[in-house]
Scaffold this active site. Structure first.
Site, PDB file in Angstrom:
ATOM      1  CD  GLU A 112      -0.335   2.592  -0.388  1.00  0.00           C
ATOM      2  OE1 GLU A 112       0.728   2.656  -1.390  1.00  0.00           O
ATOM      3  OE2 GLU A 112      -1.392   3.126  -0.551  1.00  0.00           O
ATOM      4  CE  LYS A 114       9.752   4.704  -0.857  1.00  0.00           C
ATOM      5  NZ  LYS A 114      10.758   4.321  -2.172  1.00  0.00           N
ATOM      6  CG  ASP A 116      13.802  -0.934  -4.739  1.00  0.00           C
ATOM      7  OD1 ASP A 116      13.737   0.109  -4.927  1.00  0.00           O
ATOM      8  OD2 ASP A 116      14.694  -1.288  -4.188  1.00  0.00           O
ATOM      9  CE1 TYR A 224       2.685   5.237  -6.305  1.00  0.00           C
ATOM     10  CE2 TYR A 224       3.566   2.900  -6.229  1.00  0.00           C
ATOM     11  CZ  TYR A 224       3.828   4.159  -6.758  1.00  0.00           C
ATOM     12  OH  TYR A 224       4.783   4.532  -7.261  1.00  0.00           O
ATOM     13  CE  LYS A 313      14.261   3.863   1.251  1.00  0.00           C
ATOM     14  NZ  LYS A 313      14.868   4.877   0.647  1.00  0.00           N
ATOM     15  CB  CYS A 410      47.391 -28.884   6.344  1.00  0.00           C
ATOM     16  SG  CYS A 410      47.309 -29.420   4.643  1.00  0.00           S
ATOM     17  CB  CYS A 425      43.834 -28.058   0.752  1.00  0.00           C
ATOM     18  SG  CYS A 425      44.834 -29.013   2.026  1.00  0.00           S
ATOM     19  CB  CYS A 431      44.241 -30.597   5.627  1.00  0.00           C
ATOM     20  SG  CYS A 431      43.603 -28.848   5.985  1.00  0.00           S
TER      21      CYS A 431
HETATM   22  S1  IVH Z   1       3.113   7.201  -3.332  1.00  0.00           S
HETATM   23  C1  IVH Z   1       3.320  11.849  -4.003  1.00  0.00           C
HETATM   24  N1  IVH Z   1       3.137   4.701  -2.583  1.00  0.00           N
HETATM   25  O1  IVH Z   1       8.498   5.627  -3.967  1.00  0.00           O
HETATM   26  C2  IVH Z   1       3.856  10.561  -3.498  1.00  0.00           C
HETATM   27  N2  IVH Z   1       5.376   5.676  -3.667  1.00  0.00           N
HETATM   28  O2  IVH Z   1       9.936   8.081  -3.030  1.00  0.00           O
HETATM   29  C3  IVH Z   1       3.624   9.388  -4.610  1.00  0.00           C
HETATM   30  N3  IVH Z   1       6.947   4.242  -4.348  1.00  0.00           N
HETATM   31  O3  IVH Z   1       8.009   7.825  -6.974  1.00  0.00           O
HETATM   32  C4  IVH Z   1       4.140   8.308  -4.285  1.00  0.00           C
HETATM   33  N4  IVH Z   1       5.925   2.304  -3.363  1.00  0.00           N
HETATM   34  O4  IVH Z   1       8.322   5.268  -7.249  1.00  0.00           O
HETATM   35  C5  IVH Z   1       3.692   5.808  -3.219  1.00  0.00           C
HETATM   36  N5  IVH Z   1       3.119   2.234  -2.158  1.00  0.00           N
HETATM   37  C6  IVH Z   1       3.796   3.497  -2.576  1.00  0.00           C
HETATM   38  C7  IVH Z   1       5.213   3.380  -3.209  1.00  0.00           C
HETATM   39  C8  IVH Z   1       5.742   4.453  -3.878  1.00  0.00           C
HETATM   40  C9  IVH Z   1       6.984   2.812  -4.044  1.00  0.00           C
HETATM   41  C10 IVH Z   1       7.892   4.830  -4.855  1.00  0.00           C
HETATM   42  C11 IVH Z   1       7.446   5.646  -6.009  1.00  0.00           C
HETATM   43  C12 IVH Z   1       7.738   7.212  -5.834  1.00  0.00           C
HETATM   44  C13 IVH Z   1       8.955   7.146  -4.809  1.00  0.00           C
HETATM   45  C14 IVH Z   1       8.729   8.131  -3.661  1.00  0.00           C
END
Ligand code: IVH
Length: 667
Positions: A112, A114, A116, A224, A313, A410, A425, A431
């Site tokens: 998945e 991640k 932000d 998720y 990451k 220049c 300039c 120049c």
């Molecule tokens: S699963 C028990 N899935 O990352 C773990 N977290 O560092 C449950 N996050 O608090 C989290 N995308 O805010 C999960 N696809 C994803 C995510 C995700 C972002 C964030 C979430 C979590 C943090 C953990």
């Protein structure tokens, strides 16, 4: 410093950063630096377990709930994820899992993106949304039900009838990048607080005390995971759960895929990494989760994170480094751009030692000084940028950044017109820097398109005195060119051929190539079509110029100013004498400018017409064709396989046209 003292100091620092991040939504250091402080603390605590205290930042997730909202206790804690920063760490994760599960079989992982954003937990009872909470410290969060209810993509009532009686679902609330940019633009114009990044914007928007404020922000969500569930019918693996969630009307990320084994996970990571900049939202890595819930149960948790998942990451896009100096670069129009010289730092996947500082206003806004520790951001292929100063690291002695009085190239006087942000300039083509950029522009692909005449060669010609003005390009001596270092007969011949070929050009290209301030490609085209020949353009007064589509008094003044200079008129004559020519333009039968004032953006593939043809037709009808979608876009024309522009247009509520609708307008 003793280990105990060091640990105490790290507690203090990290707690302060937690507060800045979670409560104020205004972090002062890059995430990567925060991660390092945490790792350092974890390391020290592992070596000195006696000094671990319950209030250590390693013993909890996130930060205490802020005031202003009721508190919500999480029956199932909202935990964090362990991180992997390399393929080795990912492999170690997979090996550990196989060992714990006592299996040699390949493990199925749900991959998945991640996100932000902000983690939230939503409670549905009998299918009705009754409560929404932030993660808080993982055990107690804030009740943000009223705010979450304003997010349109979150169902207040679940679809179908096979959901459990009590269902707690978790996910990430985020602001798409387009919405974030639009919000910041508006805030900046109104002199209000802007957000450092989409994540802070999402967090700040969710924690508004007035839900109307939240409603006005373009928040969105992907689900998720689950919290507490009462009732039956939940799938026995994660992929199937995600499908169930979708069935109940809960959005899940469409990029998610089931992969088998580390190798496939890495392939997913690389693919998403390539796609990162075209996604409509920010992601900072990939989360891998063991698909089987039975296996997840067996693996369980360690301190504050599950053993069955890990976050891989991306390399940090923001890093800290020291500003060692500032140099001013001179551009084609004489504009001085401050460039930051940095202590080299690894950011966004490469080592960076220069970064943009834009202009003097930006320097003032950032209050940046030489000697400061700064945050540098490098996203994708974009030029690295100094984002902010880490004020708490400002040394006692810093040096203010001053605009030079004389051009660094220049020696001509530098002027900064009242009300303008740009200093220039005054040397003009005297120049060397301006001359070099002018020649480069003249030769560029969209202007005279002189193949092979790149940056380095122009520099060399100037240095060796082979060229001292544009026209000299067309009387270059083949032997002199061939004798230059790194060049040979063949390259010299090719270059002369390219120069010869470029002489047959078009009037719009020629006008654009002259490099008149504010005269871009579109304006050059309008001027060419309007005046049909160069002499009429040369003779045009202000009144005649502003009659041209897209030309206002400022552009007209730049054009007049350019042609008032004798050497520019002489250059045009010389170039024509040297053989530069273009086909005659038939004065367009006055086409009614039915699309005047409308801005179009084209994305995706059109079938019965090319994008360039569509662009020409739209422009002929008075429309503007822009490369990027904004609030000012009137229509987005969406062909097959459109890019992120289509998504952005949708998000901003821009009217969308398909190919048929476009053809109706232009034929
Ligand atoms: S699963 C028990 N899935 O990352 C773990 N977290 O560092 C449950 N996050 O608090 C989290 N995308 O805010 C999960 N696809 C994803 C995510 C995700 C972002 C964030 C979430 C979590 C943090 C953990």
């Amino acid at each position: 410093m003793s280990a105990e003292k060091k640990i105490k100091s790290l507690h203090q620092q990290i707690n302060q950063h937690n507060y800045n991040y979670y409560v104020l939504d205004t972090p002062t250091i890059p995430d990567a630096e925060y991660d390092r402080l945490m790792r350092e603390l974890e390391q020290l605590e592992t070596e000195n377990p006696g000094f671990i205290t319950p209030d250590s930042p390693t013993q909890r997730v996130g930060s205490k709930a802020a005031t202003g909202f009721a508190q919500v206790k999480h029956d199932v804690p909202m935990l964090s994820l362990s991180n992997a920063f390399s393929e080795e760490e990912l492999t170690a994760f997979d090996t550990r899992i196989k060992k714990l599960l006592e299996t040699g079989k390949t493990i199925g992982y749900v991959c998945e993106p991640k996100l932000d954003g902000v983690a939230v937990s939503l409670l549905y009872k009998q299918g009705k949304l009754i409560r929404a909470a932030t993660r808080g410290d993982g055990y107690t969060g804030e009740d943000i039900t009223q705010n979450v209810r304003t997010i349109k993509s979150i169902p207040l009532v679940l679809s179908g009838d096979d959901y459990p009686g009590e269902l707690e679902v978790r996910g990430e609330i985020f602001i798409p990048i387009a919405g974030f940019d639009a919000f910041n633009d508006k805030a900046r114009a109104a002199g209000q607080k802007t957000f450092a990044n989409p994540r802070n914007a999402a967090s700040g928007s969710l924690r508004q005390l007035d839900p109307k404020m939240t409603a006005s922000r373009p928040l969105d969500i992907y689900f998720y995971s689950l919290g507490k569930v009462e009732g039956d019918g939940i799938a026995d693996n994660h992929m199937d759960l995600l499908a169930q969630l979708r069935g109940w009307g809960l959005r899940t990320n469409p990029e998610i895929q089931l992969k088998h084994g580390v190798q496939q996970c890495i392939e997913f990571y690389n693919a998403i990494s390539d796609k990162r900049d075209s996604l409509a939202y920010e992601i900072d890595g990939v989360v891998y989760k063991v698909n089987s819930y039975a296996a997840q149960k067996e693996l369980g948790f360690v301190s504050r994170a599950p053993r069955w998942a890990i976050a891989h990451k991306f390399p940090a896009r923001e890093e800290m480094t020291v500003l060692q100096g500032v140099e001013f670069q001179v551009g084609r129009t004489g504009a001085l751009t401050p460039v930051a010289r940095l202590e080299p730092v690894f950011v966004g996947g490469v080592t960076v030692s220069n970064a943009s500082l834009h202009n003097l206003d930006e320097i003032q806004r950032l209050d940046v000084r030489i000697g400061d520790t700064v945050i540098v951001r490098r996203a994708g292929d974009v030029i690295p940028k100094v984002e902010a100063v880490v004020m708490e690291k400002r040394p006692k002695k810093t040096q203010k950044i001053r605009l030079p009085h004389k051009c660094p190239v220049c020696g001509s006087e530098i002027i900064k017109a009242e009300g303008e942000v740009v200093a220039r300039c005054t040397g003009g083509l005297f120049c060397q820097a301006q001359l070099k950029e002018t020649i480069k522009h003249f030769a560029s692909r969209r202007a005279m398109n002189i193949d092979g005449l790149g940056d380095k060669l122009v520099e060399l010609f100037l240095q060796q005195g082979l060229v001292s003005e544009i026209a000299d390009l067309f009387s270059l001596d083949k032997d002199a060119v061939a004798n230059l270092e790194r060049l040979g007969d063949k390259s010299a011949e090719n270059l002369l051929k390219a120069l010869e070929k470029s002489k047959a050009t078009t009037l719009p290209r020629f006008i654009y190539g002259l490099g008149i301030r504010e005269v871009g490609e579109a304006t050059a085209k309008n001027l060419a079509n309007h005046f049909a020949d160069i002499d009429s353009l040369l003779a045009a007064d202000e009144e005649a110029l502003v009659a041209v589509n897209d030309v206002g008094p400022i552009v007209a003044a730049h054009i007049r100013g350019f042609f008032r200079q004798k050497h520019n008129v002489e250059l045009i004559e010389k170039l024509q004498k040297l053989g530069v020519h273009w086909p005659k333009i038939e004065k367009a039968a006055a086409v009614e400018q039915v699309l005047a004032g409308k801005t179009f953006v084209l994305t995706g593939t059109l079938t019965s017409i090319t994008r360039n043809e569509a662009k020409d037709k739209l422009q002929a009808l008075g429309a503007k064709v822009s490369g990027s979608v904004s609030k000012k876009t009137s229509y987005a024309v969406v062909g097959a396989d459109p890019g992120s522009k289509a998504t952005k247009a949708e998000e901003l509520g821009v009217e969308i046209l398909d190919e048929q609708a476009l053809l109706k307008l232009i034929t």
